[in-house]
Design an enzyme around this catalytic site. Structure first.
Site, mmCIF file in Angstrom:
data_model
loop_
_atom_site.group_PDB
_atom_site.id
_atom_site.type_symbol
_atom_site.label_atom_id
_atom_site.label_comp_id
_atom_site.label_asym_id
_atom_site.label_seq_id
_atom_site.Cartn_x
_atom_site.Cartn_y
_atom_site.Cartn_z
ATOM 1 N N GLU A 220 0.846 -1.200 0.000
ATOM 2 C CA GLU A 220 0.000 0.000 0.000
ATOM 3 C C GLU A 220 0.876 1.242 0.000
ATOM 4 O OE1 GLU A 220 -3.551 0.228 2.317
ATOM 5 O OE2 GLU A 220 -3.539 2.433 2.290
ATOM 6 N N GLU B 119 4.952 4.955 3.392
ATOM 7 C CA GLU B 119 4.385 6.286 3.693
ATOM 8 C C GLU B 119 5.552 7.217 4.060
ATOM 9 O OE1 GLU B 119 1.124 7.966 3.824
ATOM 10 O OE2 GLU B 119 2.691 9.454 4.150
ATOM 11 N N ASP C 103 9.888 7.466 0.173
ATOM 12 C CA ASP C 103 9.158 7.696 -1.069
ATOM 13 C C ASP C 103 8.903 6.349 -1.760
ATOM 14 O OD1 ASP C 103 8.340 8.360 -3.628
ATOM 15 O OD2 ASP C 103 9.888 9.876 -3.941
ATOM 16 N N ASP D 225 -2.941 12.087 -2.810
ATOM 17 C CA ASP D 225 -3.075 13.549 -2.874
ATOM 18 C C ASP D 225 -3.592 13.943 -4.256
ATOM 19 O OD1 ASP D 225 -1.811 14.235 -0.237
ATOM 20 O OD2 ASP D 225 -0.154 13.131 -1.149
ATOM 21 N N ASP E 207 -11.647 10.384 -3.878
ATOM 22 C CA ASP E 207 -12.916 11.101 -3.656
ATOM 23 C C ASP E 207 -12.950 12.363 -4.516
ATOM 24 O OD1 ASP E 207 -10.834 12.336 -2.205
ATOM 25 O OD2 ASP E 207 -12.291 13.407 -0.961
ATOM 26 N N THR F 280 -11.324 4.724 4.633
ATOM 27 C CA THR F 280 -10.084 5.329 5.144
ATOM 28 C C THR F 280 -10.388 6.700 5.757
ATOM 29 O OG1 THR F 280 -9.418 6.639 3.232
ATOM 30 C CG2 THR F 280 -8.897 4.285 3.152
ATOM 31 N N LYS F 281 -9.381 7.246 6.427
ATOM 32 C CA LYS F 281 -9.541 8.562 7.049
ATOM 33 C C LYS F 281 -9.897 9.623 5.997
ATOM 34 C CE LYS F 281 -7.071 11.971 9.684
ATOM 35 N NZ LYS F 281 -5.783 12.503 10.062
ATOM 36 N N PHE F 282 -9.177 9.614 4.885
ATOM 37 C CA PHE F 282 -9.440 10.626 3.861
ATOM 38 C C PHE F 282 -10.761 10.384 3.148
ATOM 39 C CE2 PHE F 282 -6.302 13.930 3.276
ATOM 40 C CZ PHE F 282 -5.403 13.588 4.271
HETATM 41 C C1 SAM Z 1 -4.403 12.219 0.978
HETATM 42 S S1 SAM Z 1 -3.410 11.152 1.950
HETATM 43 C C2 SAM Z 1 -4.384 9.662 2.033
HETATM 44 C C3 SAM Z 1 -3.982 8.770 3.162
HETATM 45 C C4 SAM Z 1 -4.769 7.455 3.311
HETATM 46 N N1 SAM Z 1 -4.558 6.580 2.179
HETATM 47 C C5 SAM Z 1 -6.245 7.698 3.522
HETATM 48 O O1 SAM Z 1 -7.022 7.402 2.599
HETATM 49 O O2 SAM Z 1 -6.608 8.168 4.599
HETATM 50 C C6 SAM Z 1 -2.127 10.666 0.830
HETATM 51 C C7 SAM Z 1 -0.894 10.119 1.528
HETATM 52 O O3 SAM Z 1 0.050 9.669 0.560
HETATM 53 C C8 SAM Z 1 1.356 9.937 1.038
HETATM 54 N N2 SAM Z 1 2.248 9.947 -0.139
HETATM 55 C C9 SAM Z 1 2.155 10.740 -1.225
HETATM 56 N N3 SAM Z 1 3.110 10.443 -2.115
HETATM 57 C C10 SAM Z 1 3.841 9.418 -1.571
HETATM 58 C C11 SAM Z 1 4.966 8.683 -2.008
HETATM 59 N N4 SAM Z 1 5.534 8.946 -3.192
HETATM 60 N N5 SAM Z 1 5.448 7.714 -1.210
HETATM 61 C C12 SAM Z 1 4.857 7.451 -0.002
HETATM 62 N N6 SAM Z 1 3.797 8.119 0.467
HETATM 63 C C13 SAM Z 1 3.289 9.095 -0.313
HETATM 64 C C14 SAM Z 1 1.221 11.270 1.754
HETATM 65 O O4 SAM Z 1 2.224 11.491 2.712
HETATM 66 C C15 SAM Z 1 -0.163 11.138 2.392
HETATM 67 O O5 SAM Z 1 -0.086 10.626 3.707
#
Ligand code: SAM
Length: 240
Positions: free
Chosen positions: A70, A95, A122, A145, A181, A218-220
């Protein structure tokens, strides 16, 4: 193409050189004391470091169960839930946000899970350096994001090259599961994935999948629903 042949678009070295547009900004946000403690106490058990190179899943998990990665699990509650419900499967979370990783470490320990591991790096680096080709039963990317502004759209992680990076890591029959979303991002995902070689949309061409039972909210997702957003799941299977 056989599973072991390299996919032409996928060249980890080139991907590294050219990829400097990042899909994230490292957010401010300190770790709570509990998250900090979880790091200290549980990193040795659950944490992985990209410097250590390619994974050997048998050595890591002590079994040959299917492995799902994930990307961007956020605070990790839905990943913990999936790992808890499927003890015969293995999960690797990636993450960049340290407080989320701290929370995942704390919860994994609380739940006594032994089918989950985590990178705080990353995902692009981790995929290139640590995940063997043709090895994953699943890759999941939930509520990435959205980069709403037009000038930021290029930072969206779902791009043609990324689709091929994921394809190279999936087994034939493995599934890349996305959810968002943000409607314009769902359309972008559909466009990129429908054009991507080597995949089949499990819902049928151009169709979104209903949210499957095994994907927790999920939270988001909750946040989006409060704002009145819809939810779009996409499930694309590697077929070649
Ligand atoms: C909008 S949040 C969604 C988090 C979770 N999946 C949820 O639905 O609640 C997107 C997450 O992706 C992580 N993220 C973005 N690009 C990433 C990357 N290249 N590698 C690891 N994490 C990444 C960000 O730090 C952020 O926590």
């Amino acid at each position: 193409m056989s599973e072991n042949e390299q996919i032409p678009d996928h060249n980890p070295e080139q991907a590294k050189k050219h990829r400097r547009i990042r899909s994230f900004v490292v957010r401010a946000g300190r770790m709570t004391e509990g998250q900090q403690r979880a790091y200290e106490e549980n990193w040795a058990e659950y944490g992985l470091d990209a410097e250590a190179g390619m994974l050997d899943y048998q050595a890591l998990f002590g079994n040959q169960g299917p492995v799902t990665v994930e990307i961007g699990f956020g605070m990790g509650d839905s990943l913990i839930e999936m790992a808890r419900r499927a003890p015969d499967k293995n999960f690797i979370g990636i993450e960049v946000h340290p407080p989320g990783v701290g929370r995942l470490l704390a919860r994994a320990k609380e739940e006594g899970l032994n089918n989950i591991r985590v990178y705080c790096e990353d995902a692009i680096e981790v995929l290139a350096r640590c995940i063997p080709d043709s090895s994953l039963a699943g890759a999941q990317l939930f509520f990435p994001d959205p980069w709403h502004k037009k000038r930021h759209n290029k930072r969206r992680i779902v791009q043609p090259e990324f689709a091929q990076t994921i394809r190279a890591k999936l087994t034939i029959g493995g599934v890349f599961h996305m959810a968002t979303d943000w409607e314009p991002y769902s359309e972008h995902m559909m466009e990129v994935m429908s054009a991507a070689e080597g995949y089949k949309n499990q819902a049928g061409e151009g169709q979104f999948s209903p949210q499957p039972d095994f994907r927790p909210v999920t939270k988001f997702q909750k946040r989006g629903e409060k704002l009145g957003h819809g939810v779009w799941d996409l499930m694309f299977e590697r077929i070649s």
